[in-house]
Design a protein around this motif. Structure first.
Motif, PDB file in Angstrom:
ATOM      1  N   GLU A  65       0.875  -7.827   2.385  1.00 35.08           N
ATOM      2  CA  GLU A  65       2.081  -7.409   1.659  1.00 35.08           C
ATOM      3  C   GLU A  65       1.793  -7.228   0.169  1.00 35.08           C
ATOM      4  OE1 GLU A  65       5.858  -9.579   3.111  1.00 35.08           O
ATOM      5  OE2 GLU A  65       4.126 -10.813   3.725  1.00 35.08           O
ATOM      6  N   LEU A  66       0.963  -8.092  -0.382  1.00 34.28           N
ATOM      7  CA  LEU A  66       0.591  -7.961  -1.794  1.00 34.28           C
ATOM      8  C   LEU A  66      -0.148  -6.652  -2.047  1.00 34.28           C
ATOM      9  CD1 LEU A  66      -0.484 -11.611  -2.519  1.00 34.28           C
ATOM     10  CD2 LEU A  66       1.183 -10.308  -3.853  1.00 34.28           C
ATOM     11  N   GLY A  67      -1.059  -6.305  -1.147  1.00 36.99           N
ATOM     12  CA  GLY A  67      -1.773  -5.046  -1.278  1.00 36.99           C
ATOM     13  C   GLY A  67      -0.830  -3.853  -1.239  1.00 36.99           C
ATOM     14  N   GLU A  68       0.146  -3.912  -0.347  1.00 35.95           N
ATOM     15  CA  GLU A  68       1.134  -2.835  -0.253  1.00 35.95           C
ATOM     16  C   GLU A  68       1.997  -2.776  -1.506  1.00 35.95           C
ATOM     17  OE1 GLU A  68       3.095  -3.884   3.373  1.00 35.95           O
ATOM     18  OE2 GLU A  68       1.392  -3.257   4.617  1.00 35.95           O
ATOM     19  N   ALA A  69       2.393  -3.929  -2.030  1.00 36.81           N
ATOM     20  CA  ALA A  69       3.188  -3.969  -3.265  1.00 36.81           C
ATOM     21  C   ALA A  69       2.393  -3.397  -4.432  1.00 36.81           C
ATOM     22  CB  ALA A  69       3.629  -5.407  -3.561  1.00 36.81           C
ATOM     23  N   TRP A  70       1.097  -3.734  -4.488  1.00 35.06           N
ATOM     24  CA  TRP A  70       0.215  -3.202  -5.533  1.00 35.06           C
ATOM     25  C   TRP A  70       0.177  -1.666  -5.465  1.00 35.06           C
ATOM     26  CZ3 TRP A  70      -2.479  -4.364  -9.816  1.00 35.06           C
ATOM     27  CH2 TRP A  70      -3.476  -3.479 -10.210  1.00 35.06           C
ATOM     28  N   GLU A  71      -0.002  -1.129  -4.260  1.00 30.56           N
ATOM     29  CA  GLU A  71      -0.072   0.321  -4.092  1.00 30.56           C
ATOM     30  C   GLU A  71       1.228   0.992  -4.523  1.00 30.56           C
ATOM     31  OE1 GLU A  71      -2.686   2.201  -3.433  1.00 30.56           O
ATOM     32  OE2 GLU A  71      -3.894   0.380  -3.380  1.00 30.56           O
ATOM     33  N   ARG A  72       2.356   0.412  -4.149  1.00 31.54           N
ATOM     34  CA  ARG A  72       3.645   0.982  -4.585  1.00 31.54           C
ATOM     35  C   ARG A  72       3.751   0.973  -6.102  1.00 31.54           C
ATOM     36  NH1 ARG A  72       5.341  -1.716   0.083  1.00 31.54           N
ATOM     37  NH2 ARG A  72       5.962  -3.550  -1.097  1.00 31.54           N
ATOM     38  N   ALA A  73       3.373  -0.126  -6.719  1.00 37.39           N
ATOM     39  CA  ALA A  73       3.459  -0.231  -8.185  1.00 37.39           C
ATOM     40  C   ALA A  73       2.549   0.790  -8.858  1.00 37.39           C
ATOM     41  CB  ALA A  73       3.103  -1.646  -8.633  1.00 37.39           C
ATOM     42  N   GLN A  74       1.403   1.086  -8.248  1.00 38.10           N
ATOM     43  CA  GLN A  74       0.500   2.085  -8.824  1.00 38.10           C
ATOM     44  C   GLN A  74       1.114   3.481  -8.787  1.00 38.10           C
ATOM     45  OE1 GLN A  74      -2.307   0.992 -10.518  1.00 38.10           O
ATOM     46  NE2 GLN A  74      -1.059  -0.777 -10.030  1.00 38.10           N
ATOM     47  N   ARG A  75       2.010   3.710  -7.831  1.00 38.25           N
ATOM     48  CA  ARG A  75       2.695   4.998  -7.720  1.00 38.25           C
ATOM     49  C   ARG A  75       4.009   5.007  -8.514  1.00 38.25           C
ATOM     50  NH1 ARG A  75       1.364   4.075  -2.074  1.00 38.25           N
ATOM     51  NH2 ARG A  75       3.562   3.538  -1.757  1.00 38.25           N
ATOM     52  N   MET A  76       4.215   3.966  -9.335  1.00 37.53           N
ATOM     53  CA  MET A  76       5.435   3.822 -10.141  1.00 37.53           C
ATOM     54  C   MET A  76       6.685   3.626  -9.278  1.00 37.53           C
ATOM     55  SD  MET A  76       4.552   3.669 -13.282  1.00 37.53           S
ATOM     56  CE  MET A  76       6.112   3.849 -14.128  1.00 37.53           C
ATOM     57  N   GLU A  77       6.503   3.082  -8.084  1.00 50.04           N
ATOM     58  CA  GLU A  77       7.609   2.741  -7.200  1.00 50.04           C
ATOM     59  C   GLU A  77       7.871   1.245  -7.338  1.00 50.04           C
ATOM     60  OE1 GLU A  77       6.361   3.788  -3.261  1.00 50.04           O
ATOM     61  OE2 GLU A  77       6.028   5.879  -3.797  1.00 50.04           O
ATOM     62  N   PRO A  78       9.093   0.792  -7.039  1.00 45.59           N
ATOM     63  CA  PRO A  78       9.339  -0.648  -7.057  1.00 45.59           C
ATOM     64  C   PRO A  78       8.425  -1.346  -6.040  1.00 45.59           C
ATOM     65  CG  PRO A  78      11.398   0.567  -6.892  1.00 45.59           C
ATOM     66  CD  PRO A  78      10.285   1.559  -6.705  1.00 45.59           C
ATOM     67  N   PRO A  79       7.764  -2.423  -6.448  1.00 47.24           N
ATOM     68  CA  PRO A  79       6.838  -3.091  -5.526  1.00 47.24           C
ATOM     69  C   PRO A  79       7.530  -3.822  -4.389  1.00 47.24           C
ATOM     70  CG  PRO A  79       6.959  -4.286  -7.579  1.00 47.24           C
ATOM     71  CD  PRO A  79       7.750  -3.020  -7.766  1.00 47.24           C
ATOM     72  N   GLY A  80       8.804  -4.121  -4.539  1.00 51.01           N
ATOM     73  CA  GLY A  80       9.543  -4.846  -3.508  1.00 51.01           C
ATOM     74  C   GLY A  80       9.432  -6.352  -3.689  1.00 51.01           C
ATOM     75  N   LYS A  81      10.030  -7.070  -2.780  1.00 46.79           N
ATOM     76  CA  LYS A  81      10.033  -8.533  -2.810  1.00 46.79           C
ATOM     77  C   LYS A  81       9.184  -9.065  -1.660  1.00 46.79           C
ATOM     78  CE  LYS A  81      13.119  -9.023  -6.121  1.00 46.79           C
ATOM     79  NZ  LYS A  81      12.843  -9.661  -7.388  1.00 46.79           N
ATOM     80  N   ILE A  82       8.612 -10.234  -1.878  1.00 43.02           N
ATOM     81  CA  ILE A  82       7.824 -10.926  -0.855  1.00 43.02           C
ATOM     82  C   ILE A  82       8.411 -12.326  -0.697  1.00 43.02           C
ATOM     83  CG2 ILE A  82       5.541 -11.795  -0.228  1.00 43.02           C
ATOM     84  CD1 ILE A  82       4.335  -9.471  -1.812  1.00 43.02           C
ATOM     85  N   ALA A  83       8.513 -12.781   0.531  1.00 44.28           N
ATOM     86  CA  ALA A  83       9.120 -14.087   0.824  1.00 44.28           C
ATOM     87  C   ALA A  83       8.375 -15.217   0.113  1.00 44.28           C
ATOM     88  CB  ALA A  83       9.131 -14.331   2.324  1.00 44.28           C
ATOM     89  N   PRO A  84       9.118 -16.208  -0.351  1.00 42.08           N
ATOM     90  CA  PRO A  84       8.499 -17.371  -0.998  1.00 42.08           C
ATOM     91  C   PRO A  84       7.971 -18.369   0.031  1.00 42.08           C
ATOM     92  CG  PRO A  84      10.865 -17.641  -0.962  1.00 42.08           C
ATOM     93  CD  PRO A  84      10.579 -16.267  -0.377  1.00 42.08           C
ATOM     94  N   LEU A  85       7.227 -19.362  -0.457  1.00 45.82           N
ATOM     95  CA  LEU A  85       6.870 -20.497   0.381  1.00 45.82           C
ATOM     96  C   LEU A  85       8.134 -21.306   0.640  1.00 45.82           C
ATOM     97  CD1 LEU A  85       3.587 -21.953  -1.142  1.00 45.82           C
ATOM     98  CD2 LEU A  85       3.853 -20.785   1.029  1.00 45.82           C
ATOM     99  N   GLU A  86       8.213 -21.877   1.794  1.00 43.01           N
ATOM    100  CA  GLU A  86       9.392 -22.694   2.108  1.00 43.01           C
ATOM    101  C   GLU A  86       9.001 -24.122   2.342  1.00 43.01           C
ATOM    102  OE1 GLU A  86      11.643 -20.937   5.229  1.00 43.01           O
ATOM    103  OE2 GLU A  86      11.728 -19.032   4.203  1.00 43.01           O
TER     104      GLU A  86
END
Length: 86
Positions: A65-86
């Motif tokens: 998910e981090l890799g996907e968020a990184w790729e979105r951010a590189q395209r100037m798209e919102p990276p999104g949210k990732i679930a926290p530790l619980e």
């Protein structure tokens, strides 16, 4: 810089069009560190041992998910949210 997750006082952010290698930024109180997504290595900064363990655990659970968020951010798209530790 977009916040993608927050847990136990730890804030995780990714910058749009940031430099290589793929990484994210962690803030915990007055501590700050950059973490490489691929191997969880820390560069430029430090965290207390407990926060470091939590970030490494979270990273290992969400590496894809981090890799996907990184790729979105590189395209100037919102990276999104990732679930926290619980």
């Amino acid at each position: 810089m977009a916040e993608i997750c927050r847990f136990y006082g730890i804030i995780i952010r990714i910058h749009n069009q940031d430099h290589q290698p793929p990484h994210f930024h962690v803030q915990y109180g007055e501590y700050y560190v950059r973490v490489i997504i691929g191997d969880s290595s820390e560069v430029q900064g430090r965290l207390p041992p407990r926060a470091r363990r939590l970030v490494r655990e979270w990273t290992s659970l969400h590496r894809e998910e981090l890799g996907e968020a990184w790729e979105r951010a590189q395209r100037m798209e919102p990276p999104g949210k990732i679930a926290p530790l619980e």
